[in-house]
Design an enzyme around this catalytic site. Structure first.
Site, mmCIF file in Angstrom:
data_model
loop_
_atom_site.group_PDB
_atom_site.id
_atom_site.type_symbol
_atom_site.label_atom_id
_atom_site.label_comp_id
_atom_site.label_asym_id
_atom_site.label_seq_id
_atom_site.Cartn_x
_atom_site.Cartn_y
_atom_site.Cartn_z
ATOM 1 N N ARG A 13 -35.990 -25.653 -12.543
ATOM 2 C CA ARG A 13 -37.085 -25.510 -11.075
ATOM 3 C C ARG A 13 -36.945 -26.913 -10.529
ATOM 4 N NH1 ARG A 13 -40.828 -21.328 -11.761
ATOM 5 N NH2 ARG A 13 -39.828 -19.478 -12.431
ATOM 6 N N TYR A 49 -41.232 -8.081 -17.586
ATOM 7 C CA TYR A 49 -41.834 -7.862 -16.084
ATOM 8 C C TYR A 49 -41.970 -6.481 -15.919
ATOM 9 C CZ TYR A 49 -41.857 -12.902 -15.316
ATOM 10 O OH TYR A 49 -41.942 -14.295 -15.571
ATOM 11 N N ARG A 103 -41.594 -26.198 -5.188
ATOM 12 C CA ARG A 103 -42.855 -26.565 -4.855
ATOM 13 C C ARG A 103 -42.973 -28.176 -5.042
ATOM 14 N NH1 ARG A 103 -47.462 -22.852 -6.381
ATOM 15 N NH2 ARG A 103 -46.101 -22.702 -8.021
ATOM 16 N N ASP A 137 -34.022 -16.122 -7.751
ATOM 17 C CA ASP A 137 -34.729 -15.665 -8.840
ATOM 18 C C ASP A 137 -34.378 -14.522 -9.856
ATOM 19 O OD1 ASP A 137 -37.728 -16.151 -9.471
ATOM 20 O OD2 ASP A 137 -37.467 -14.118 -9.908
ATOM 21 N N ARG A 149 -40.113 -23.586 3.534
ATOM 22 C CA ARG A 149 -40.623 -22.365 3.194
ATOM 23 C C ARG A 149 -41.634 -21.728 4.068
ATOM 24 N NH1 ARG A 149 -41.113 -20.019 -1.443
ATOM 25 N NH2 ARG A 149 -42.403 -18.525 -0.192
HETATM 26 O O1 1CP Z 1 -34.605 -25.044 -9.203
HETATM 27 C C1 1CP Z 1 -34.461 -23.878 -9.845
HETATM 28 O O2 1CP Z 1 -34.673 -23.932 -11.042
HETATM 29 C C2 1CP Z 1 -33.923 -22.608 -9.134
HETATM 30 C C3 1CP Z 1 -34.712 -21.499 -8.929
HETATM 31 C C4 1CP Z 1 -35.314 -20.452 -9.755
HETATM 32 C C5 1CP Z 1 -34.884 -19.896 -10.976
HETATM 33 C C6 1CP Z 1 -33.896 -20.716 -11.953
HETATM 34 C C7 1CP Z 1 -36.430 -19.836 -9.507
HETATM 35 C C8 1CP Z 1 -37.159 -20.004 -8.042
HETATM 36 N N1 1CP Z 1 -36.825 -18.845 -10.255
HETATM 37 C C9 1CP Z 1 -35.983 -19.054 -11.615
HETATM 38 C C10 1CP Z 1 -35.790 -18.137 -12.599
HETATM 39 C C11 1CP Z 1 -37.001 -17.596 -12.925
HETATM 40 N N2 1CP Z 1 -38.006 -16.919 -12.417
HETATM 41 C C12 1CP Z 1 -37.367 -17.305 -14.496
HETATM 42 C C13 1CP Z 1 -36.819 -17.817 -15.803
HETATM 43 C C14 1CP Z 1 -36.839 -19.609 -15.670
HETATM 44 C C15 1CP Z 1 -38.215 -19.895 -16.237
HETATM 45 O O3 1CP Z 1 -38.754 -19.397 -17.185
HETATM 46 O O4 1CP Z 1 -38.963 -20.662 -15.383
HETATM 47 C C16 1CP Z 1 -38.658 -16.607 -14.510
HETATM 48 C C17 1CP Z 1 -39.467 -16.247 -15.926
HETATM 49 C C18 1CP Z 1 -38.944 -16.103 -13.093
HETATM 50 C C19 1CP Z 1 -40.142 -15.382 -12.602
HETATM 51 C C20 1CP Z 1 -40.977 -16.067 -11.816
HETATM 52 N N3 1CP Z 1 -40.494 -16.101 -10.414
HETATM 53 C C21 1CP Z 1 -42.054 -16.893 -12.037
HETATM 54 C C22 1CP Z 1 -42.689 -16.969 -13.451
HETATM 55 C C23 1CP Z 1 -43.886 -15.999 -13.459
HETATM 56 C C24 1CP Z 1 -44.679 -16.117 -14.835
HETATM 57 O O5 1CP Z 1 -44.375 -14.813 -15.338
HETATM 58 O O6 1CP Z 1 -45.163 -16.738 -15.387
HETATM 59 C C25 1CP Z 1 -42.533 -17.195 -10.994
HETATM 60 C C26 1CP Z 1 -43.784 -18.128 -10.747
HETATM 61 C C27 1CP Z 1 -41.400 -16.837 -9.778
HETATM 62 C C28 1CP Z 1 -41.551 -17.340 -8.372
HETATM 63 C C29 1CP Z 1 -40.329 -18.465 -8.230
HETATM 64 N N4 1CP Z 1 -39.203 -18.499 -8.316
HETATM 65 C C30 1CP Z 1 -38.656 -19.641 -7.876
HETATM 66 C C31 1CP Z 1 -39.477 -20.262 -7.360
HETATM 67 C C32 1CP Z 1 -39.305 -21.506 -6.830
HETATM 68 C C33 1CP Z 1 -40.932 -19.581 -7.451
HETATM 69 C C34 1CP Z 1 -42.263 -20.014 -6.721
HETATM 70 C C35 1CP Z 1 -42.350 -19.226 -5.655
HETATM 71 C C36 1CP Z 1 -42.714 -19.863 -4.368
HETATM 72 O O7 1CP Z 1 -42.140 -21.425 -4.196
HETATM 73 O O8 1CP Z 1 -43.662 -19.447 -3.645
#
Ligand code: 1CP
Length: 398
Positions: free
Chosen positions: A40, A190, A44, A89, A53
């Site tokens: 990540r 999910y 943000r 994602d 964004r």
């Molecule tokens: O910089 C990076 O790491 C690249 C981007 C990335 C990755 C690898 C994003 C962007 N998502 C992911 C993978 C992801 N998405 C995972 C596996 C990694 C981890 O465990 O963190 C998971 C579980 C998700 C699902 C997801 N998408 C969540 C988690 C929700 C929960 O169940 O707790 C969330 C919050 C998202 C949204 C998301 N994905 C990525 C970003 C930057 C965001 C936030 C959205 C935003 O900025 O509005």
């Protein structure tokens, strides 16, 4: 398995990333210093991300090649990390084949419905996963744009001898891009629930209540997410990471019986991909596999089994010291991890000591890629991340 050789233009085949710190570490070699990137790292915590964004929904940003590429590059430029991770994602392939899903700010992926019983699973699995290959144009384009930038002076060329306290980093090569996908279980967590959950109860119930429907869901998800990963590698990613973020909710027995086969199936989509570099005399070198990393949260009890699904590197969360992880996965396995993200908000001397301790614990592994034990918290001060990168490069030097 007879391999598919990546095109000569691929950054691994072209020799641009094959000897980068990251790819060397993933091969089990220690380079001039320890490579570092952060899960990540895009997102943000960066003001430039928040600016870009404004007015664009998360999944729309992921499917806009120019925006996804720019967001991927932001942390590479800012922090000088040793890898970019593709901005996307885990639910993007679902969206691309027509599943009703959105990402709600502050919450995560939310589906139009839950797929927690046999009839809902049948409806979902009626979609042919091969449809992804026709729909993945925006992914291929975003990866291609990203590696074109990484290969030029904008990012890679700034890594001259004045970096890292004057130590030459010319041996580190071009910054590689890591592609990723969600593992079948984490996606199913999910899908069955219809959104984020704490204990992933719906998935854990379905696997026992209706093993046939569960298997169908896992096999379908494996096909889809495996194709998503393959697309990114073919388009130019130099490594692949499978995120099974929520596998830590499972017992070892359930993981091995109901989950690991599907993860192995997902990875079969990249296992045949190999690259071949040429030496100075133009002689082709032996083919090598594209490195694959496997990561989960709270998976201390599963580390051995997660290695066994067929990966090169194991990512470790912050709960298990890397020296213990090395005992669990085998002394020949490179490790990635595992600073507790909570420490990023601690006073610098506390954080510095914790970074040094991770590096010390990692001496038990043949090679180490420094990372966090999970994602960067959104309110992290980005200047702290840059400082951690500098510290790792300086302290991890041989
Ligand atoms: O910089 C990076 O790491 C690249 C981007 C990335 C990755 C690898 C994003 C962007 N998502 C992911 C993978 C992801 N998405 C995972 C596996 C990694 C981890 O465990 O963190 C998971 C579980 C998700 C699902 C997801 N998408 C969540 C988690 C929700 C929960 O169940 O707790 C969330 C919050 C998202 C949204 C998301 N994905 C990525 C970003 C930057 C965001 C936030 C959205 C935003 O900025 O509005």
């Amino acid at each position: 398995m007879s391999g598919v050789i990546l095109s000569p233009q691929h950054p691994l085949s072209a020799g641009l990333t094959s000897d980068s710190r990251l790819v060397r570490a993933y091969r089990g070699e220690r380079a001039d210093t320890t490579p570092v990137w952060f899960m990540r790292q895009a997102g943000r915590s960066l003001p430039e991300y928040r600016d870009l964004r404004v007015g664009t929904r998360m999944l729309d940003a992921c499917l806009d090649p120019a925006m996804a590429s720019e967001i991927t590059l932001q942390p590479v430029r800012r922090h000088r990390v040793d890898a970019g991770i593709f901005f996307s994602d885990i639910v993007v392939p679902l969206k691309l084949v027509g599943v009703d899903v959105e990402i709600q700010p502050g919450r995560g992926p939310v589906f139009g419905k839950g797929y927690g019983d046999a009839s809902a699973v049948a409806e979902l699995t009626a979609i042919d996963p091969a449809r992804l290959d026709e729909a993945s144009g925006p992914i291929t384009e975003a990866v291609q744009r990203t590696i074109a930038e990484l290969n030029t002076t904008a990012v890679a060329g700034s890594r001259d001898a004045s970096d890292f306290g004057g130590r030459s980093s010319t041996s580190s090569g071009t910054t590689p891009l890591i592609g990723f996908a969600g593992a079948p279980f984490t996606l199913a967590a999910y899908l069955t629930e219809g959104g984020p959950s704490k204990d992933h109860l719906a998935a854990r119930t379905l696997m026992h209540a209706d093993p046939g429907a569960w298997r169908a869901l896992m096999e379908w998800t494996a096909e889809l997410t495996g194709r998503f990963l393959r697309t990114q590698v073919l388009a130019g990613a130099s490594a692949a990471q499978l995120f099974d973020s929520w596998a830590g909710a499972l017992s070892l027995a359930d993981y091995e019986t109901h989950v690991a086969p599907a993860s192995a199936k997902a990875l079969s989509h990249v296992h045949d991909l190999e690259y071949r570099t040429t030496d100075a005399a133009g002689q082709a070198q032996a083919a090598r596999p594209v490195p694959v990393v496997h990561f989960g949260v709270g998976t201390g009890e599963l580390l051995g089994a997660m290695k066994e699904v067929g990966v090169d590197v194991v990512g470790v969360d912050y709960r298990v010291p890397l020296s213990i992880a090395a005992e669990r996965v085998g002394a020949d396995v490179p490790l990635q991890g595992n600073l507790d993200p909570a420490l990023l908000a601690a006073p610098w001397p506390v954080l510095e000591a914790a970074v040094r301790e991770v590096l010390r614990q990692a001496e038990a592994a043949p090679a180490h890629v420094f990372n966090l034990g999970h994602g960067v918290p959104p309110d992290t001060d980005p200047t702290v991340l840059t400082r951690v990168v500098e510290l790792v490069h300086e302290a991890g030097a041989a």
